[in-house]
Design a protein around this motif. Structure first.
Motif, PDB file in Angstrom:
ATOM      1  N   GLN A  25      51.746 -47.652 -51.568  1.00 45.51           N
ATOM      2  CA  GLN A  25      50.994 -48.809 -51.074  1.00 45.51           C
ATOM      3  C   GLN A  25      51.580 -50.155 -51.439  1.00 45.51           C
ATOM      4  O   GLN A  25      51.555 -51.148 -50.749  1.00 45.51           O
ATOM      5  N   LEU A  26      52.245 -49.984 -52.699  1.00 45.85           N
ATOM      6  CA  LEU A  26      52.946 -51.426 -53.058  1.00 45.85           C
ATOM      7  C   LEU A  26      53.754 -51.877 -51.888  1.00 45.85           C
ATOM      8  O   LEU A  26      54.189 -52.970 -51.698  1.00 45.85           O
ATOM      9  N   MET A  27      54.716 -50.823 -51.696  1.00 41.06           N
ATOM     10  CA  MET A  27      55.757 -50.850 -50.706  1.00 41.06           C
ATOM     11  C   MET A  27      55.404 -51.430 -49.214  1.00 41.06           C
ATOM     12  O   MET A  27      55.867 -52.539 -48.893  1.00 41.06           O
ATOM     13  N   THR A  28      54.175 -50.836 -49.059  1.00 43.88           N
ATOM     14  CA  THR A  28      53.677 -51.349 -47.684  1.00 43.88           C
ATOM     15  C   THR A  28      53.057 -52.930 -47.893  1.00 43.88           C
ATOM     16  O   THR A  28      53.182 -53.541 -46.695  1.00 43.88           O
ATOM     17  N   LEU A  29      52.684 -52.918 -48.910  1.00 41.35           N
ATOM     18  CA  LEU A  29      52.012 -54.564 -49.114  1.00 41.35           C
ATOM     19  C   LEU A  29      53.076 -55.610 -49.206  1.00 41.35           C
ATOM     20  O   LEU A  29      53.017 -56.752 -48.466  1.00 41.35           O
ATOM     21  N   ILE A  30      54.433 -54.999 -49.694  1.00 38.93           N
ATOM     22  CA  ILE A  30      55.585 -56.004 -49.469  1.00 38.93           C
ATOM     23  C   ILE A  30      56.095 -56.086 -48.184  1.00 38.93           C
ATOM     24  O   ILE A  30      56.365 -57.332 -47.524  1.00 38.93           O
ATOM     25  N   PRO A  37      58.199 -62.380 -51.802  1.00 35.82           N
ATOM     26  CA  PRO A  37      59.183 -62.308 -52.526  1.00 35.82           C
ATOM     27  C   PRO A  37      59.044 -63.207 -53.797  1.00 35.82           C
ATOM     28  O   PRO A  37      58.603 -64.450 -53.403  1.00 35.82           O
ATOM     29  N   GLY A  38      59.405 -62.961 -54.884  1.00 37.03           N
ATOM     30  CA  GLY A  38      58.946 -63.611 -56.336  1.00 37.03           C
ATOM     31  C   GLY A  38      57.735 -63.422 -56.826  1.00 37.03           C
ATOM     32  O   GLY A  38      57.288 -63.916 -57.739  1.00 37.03           O
ATOM     33  N   TYR A  39      56.725 -62.488 -55.989  1.00 35.34           N
ATOM     34  CA  TYR A  39      55.349 -62.583 -56.489  1.00 35.34           C
ATOM     35  C   TYR A  39      55.369 -61.642 -57.754  1.00 35.34           C
ATOM     36  O   TYR A  39      56.151 -60.657 -57.948  1.00 35.34           O
ATOM     37  N   ARG A  40      54.649 -62.299 -58.745  1.00 35.73           N
ATOM     38  CA  ARG A  40      54.593 -61.447 -60.092  1.00 35.73           C
ATOM     39  C   ARG A  40      53.383 -60.536 -59.937  1.00 35.73           C
ATOM     40  O   ARG A  40      52.220 -60.605 -59.874  1.00 35.73           O
ATOM     41  N   LEU A  41      53.900 -59.257 -60.295  1.00 33.69           N
ATOM     42  CA  LEU A  41      52.796 -57.985 -60.182  1.00 33.69           C
ATOM     43  C   LEU A  41      52.193 -58.092 -61.634  1.00 33.69           C
ATOM     44  O   LEU A  41      52.397 -58.610 -62.546  1.00 33.69           O
ATOM     45  N   LEU A  85      64.761 -60.210 -51.030  1.00 39.12           N
ATOM     46  CA  LEU A  85      63.882 -59.556 -49.968  1.00 39.12           C
ATOM     47  C   LEU A  85      63.696 -60.899 -48.871  1.00 39.12           C
ATOM     48  O   LEU A  85      63.243 -61.869 -49.388  1.00 39.12           O
ATOM     49  N   PRO A  86      63.684 -60.732 -47.737  1.00 39.69           N
ATOM     50  CA  PRO A  86      63.406 -61.944 -46.612  1.00 39.69           C
ATOM     51  C   PRO A  86      61.847 -62.131 -46.565  1.00 39.69           C
ATOM     52  O   PRO A  86      60.835 -61.092 -46.890  1.00 39.69           O
ATOM     53  N   ALA A  87      61.563 -63.335 -46.509  1.00 36.37           N
ATOM     54  CA  ALA A  87      60.234 -63.497 -46.379  1.00 36.37           C
ATOM     55  C   ALA A  87      59.503 -63.032 -45.177  1.00 36.37           C
ATOM     56  O   ALA A  87      59.968 -63.204 -44.070  1.00 36.37           O
ATOM     57  N   ILE A  88      58.511 -62.437 -45.424  1.00 34.17           N
ATOM     58  CA  ILE A  88      57.778 -61.755 -44.058  1.00 34.17           C
ATOM     59  C   ILE A  88      56.351 -62.489 -43.960  1.00 34.17           C
ATOM     60  O   ILE A  88      55.556 -62.579 -44.734  1.00 34.17           O
ATOM     61  N   ARG A  89      56.106 -63.049 -42.607  1.00 31.07           N
ATOM     62  CA  ARG A  89      54.738 -63.513 -42.513  1.00 31.07           C
ATOM     63  C   ARG A  89      53.916 -62.622 -42.336  1.00 31.07           C
ATOM     64  O   ARG A  89      53.779 -61.561 -41.823  1.00 31.07           O
ATOM     65  N   ARG A  90      52.639 -62.613 -43.117  1.00 27.44           N
ATOM     66  CA  ARG A  90      51.507 -61.745 -43.109  1.00 27.44           C
ATOM     67  C   ARG A  90      51.160 -61.053 -41.964  1.00 27.44           C
ATOM     68  O   ARG A  90      50.745 -62.115 -41.090  1.00 27.44           O
ATOM     69  N   GLN A  91      51.040 -59.849 -41.660  1.00 32.33           N
ATOM     70  CA  GLN A  91      50.521 -59.256 -40.417  1.00 32.33           C
ATOM     71  C   GLN A  91      49.128 -59.745 -40.260  1.00 32.33           C
ATOM     72  O   GLN A  91      48.413 -59.219 -40.912  1.00 32.33           O
ATOM     73  N   GLY A  92      49.078 -59.938 -38.982  1.00 26.45           N
ATOM     74  CA  GLY A  92      47.500 -60.176 -38.315  1.00 26.45           C
ATOM     75  C   GLY A  92      46.711 -58.819 -37.849  1.00 26.45           C
ATOM     76  O   GLY A  92      47.671 -57.948 -37.668  1.00 26.45           O
ATOM     77  N   PRO A  93      45.771 -58.663 -37.431  1.00 24.86           N
ATOM     78  CA  PRO A  93      45.331 -57.497 -36.807  1.00 24.86           C
ATOM     79  C   PRO A  93      45.920 -57.198 -35.274  1.00 24.86           C
ATOM     80  O   PRO A  93      46.346 -56.226 -35.172  1.00 24.86           O
TER      81      PRO A  93
END
Length: 487
Positions: A25-30, A37-41, A85-93
């Motif tokens: 689930q964490l991998m999917t969120l990334i 990238p750089g987000y502190r867990l 990791l490359p920055a990924i724009r958050r996926q919309g519906p």
């Protein structure tokens, strides 16, 4: 803390371990851009507390993602989404809809080949007058299972369970050479035998290894679409040679050879597919002479040689080949059952060695356990006894089935009693729509061909194969009764 815990859902009742659920689930969120990238867990203690699992589960999940490169750990500072990791724009519906459709429709283009668009024959209905399949209820399954188990348990495991000869198990090739010499009048050794998954694989190998785009291939008409698909795929031009009550009309083949070079002739000599007629002896001799004269390969598909009821079967064309022009192919699909994918391609040693190179690039080797198990059954005579029993049973079924067709459907169907094989070539009254009849029979849990695969160019779909071997006497009677009621 509340946001991340709301995004993770752990089900302790699932078969997948809890730590893998967290990691996935964490991998999917990334991957979908929710965690950049750089987000502190959260610390392992905080996350474990928020999603109510043992801290060890979170530690294992973090370790898994650290090992895979999704996370990075800074000593004394915490765990972060990897910065590389490359920055990924958050996926919309709408992106989720696109991702879901990717499982149904490829994002890349490919050309669809019409010649491959053929229905696949499958078992499924309770009753069946199929294409001419054996009855698996007669198969020597217990003997085969014992032989297979013996192969699994005994002998050197490195050899037994390792890589083997690309040509197939040496034991089976030796036993097959003896068996074919004894039953078909061949004079071969194990070096003349290549083990294949079935006749269709033999045709594919020959099409790949011996044909070039633009070559001319002559085939029976009507004939087997499975062979034709391979020849077309190889880029060959197909020439249809008509078949009469004595098999392929060889005089028509000679006319073709006089007009253009022919690379290969595909023939089902013993029980022609689909009409079941045998290639007459004089035509066999003429075919061999033409092959020598014009230099074409004869691919002899002898798919059900063992099942002949009238007299001793005609020996294969390959048995009289003195010039090395014939490739002879058969399988155990009709002998035992289609589920056991073991066949053989027989030919000159240099051609077999050449074709084995092509077999290697599509299938490194076959099932050595099964091949050696069948070799054992050949050596101990189990296959031979099974064949003698099957011939008696199938002859009885042929006789009963033909009598049922004559008495119940005599005014609607014409046929010749086949000398051998597992099917009757039935010609229905032209006024009968076989496609609709087959569809209605399917609703009654009875399958038979609708005629579309065997339609001759320019002719209607009035002739189909009705297989009798895979049904017992009561099933044959019920099947013919259903057709009679529908008509």
């Amino acid at each position: 803390m509340q946001i991340l815990s709301a995004l993770l859902a752990v089900a302790k009742s699932e078969r997948q371990p809890v730590y893998l659920q967290i990691a996935n689930q964490l991998m999917t969120l990334i991957k979908d851009g929710t965690l950049q990238p750089g987000y502190r867990l959260l610390s392992t203690r905080q996350l474990a507390s928020s999603i109510k699992v043992h801290r060890r589960m979170v530690v294992q999940a973090y370790d898994e993602l650290l090992a895979q490169g999704w996370l990075e750990s800074h000593t004394g500072n915490g765990t972060f989404v990897a910065n590389n990791l490359p920055a990924i724009r958050r996926q919309g519906p709408e992106n989720q809809v696109k991702a879901d459709s990717a499982l149904k429709k490829a994002g890349f283009s490919f050309e669809k080949s019409q010649h491959l668009n053929r229905a696949v024959l499958k078992s499924g209905t309770r009753l069946h007058l199929d294409d001419g399949f054996p009855d698996p209820r007669l198969a020597p399954v217990e003997e085969l299972s014992r032989a297979y188990r013996s192969q699994l348990l005994h002998g050197n495991p490195y050899i037994r369970l390792g890589y083997g000869d690309t040509k197939g198990a040496a034991w089976l090739r030796q036993e097959l050479a003896s068996h074919l010499n004894e039953t078909r009048g061949l004079k071969i050794t194990a070096d003349n035998v290549l083990i294949v998954r079935g006749v269709i694989m033999g045709i594919h190998l020959v099409s790949t290894g011996l044909l070039k785009p633009g070559d001319h291939v002559a085939v029976d008409s009507p004939g087997w679409f499975g062979a034709n698909m391979n020849f077309i795929r190889a880029g060959a031009h197909i020439a249809q040679i008509p078949v009469d009550e004595h098999g392929m009309i060889v005089d028509e083949l000679e006319k073709l050879c006089q007009q253009q070079p022919v690379r290969l002739v595909y023939v089902t000599s013993h029980h022609h597919y689909p009409t079941t007629v045998a290639l007459r002896a004089d035509r066999r001799i003429s075919l061999l002479k033409l092959a020598e004269k014009y230099g074409f390969i004869i691919f002899e598909d002898d798919y059900d040689y063992d099942f002949h009821y009238l007299s001793k079967p005609l020996l294969p064309v390959a048995g009289a080949d003195k010039a090395g022009m014939v490739l002879y192919c058969g399988s155990f699909s009709k002998t035992i059952s289609p589920a056991f994918r073991v066949g053989y391609l027989v030919g000159p040693e240099d051609a077999i060695t050449h074709l084995a190179l092509f077999r290697r690039i599509i299938d490194r080797q076959g099932d050595q356990m099964l091949e050696n198990a069948i070799a054992e059954l050949l050596q101990t005579g189990v296959v031979q006894r099974h064949l003698r029993k099957s011939v008696r049973v199938y002859k009885q079924r042929r006789d009963v089935f033909c009598d049922l067709l004559k008495t119940q459907l005599g005014d609607k169907v014409e046929f010749e009693i086949p000398d051998g094989g597992m099917a009757v070539w039935a010609r229905f009254d032209p006024s009968i729509d076989i496609e609709k009849l087959a569809a209605r029979a399917l609703q009654k849990d009875l399958y038979f061909s609708d005629g579309s695969l065997l339609k001759r160019p320019g002719e209607g779909k009035d002739s189909i194969r009705l297989g009798f071997a895979s049904s017992d006497l009561s099933e044959l009677e019920e099947s013919v009764g259903i057709i009679k009621d529908l008509l």
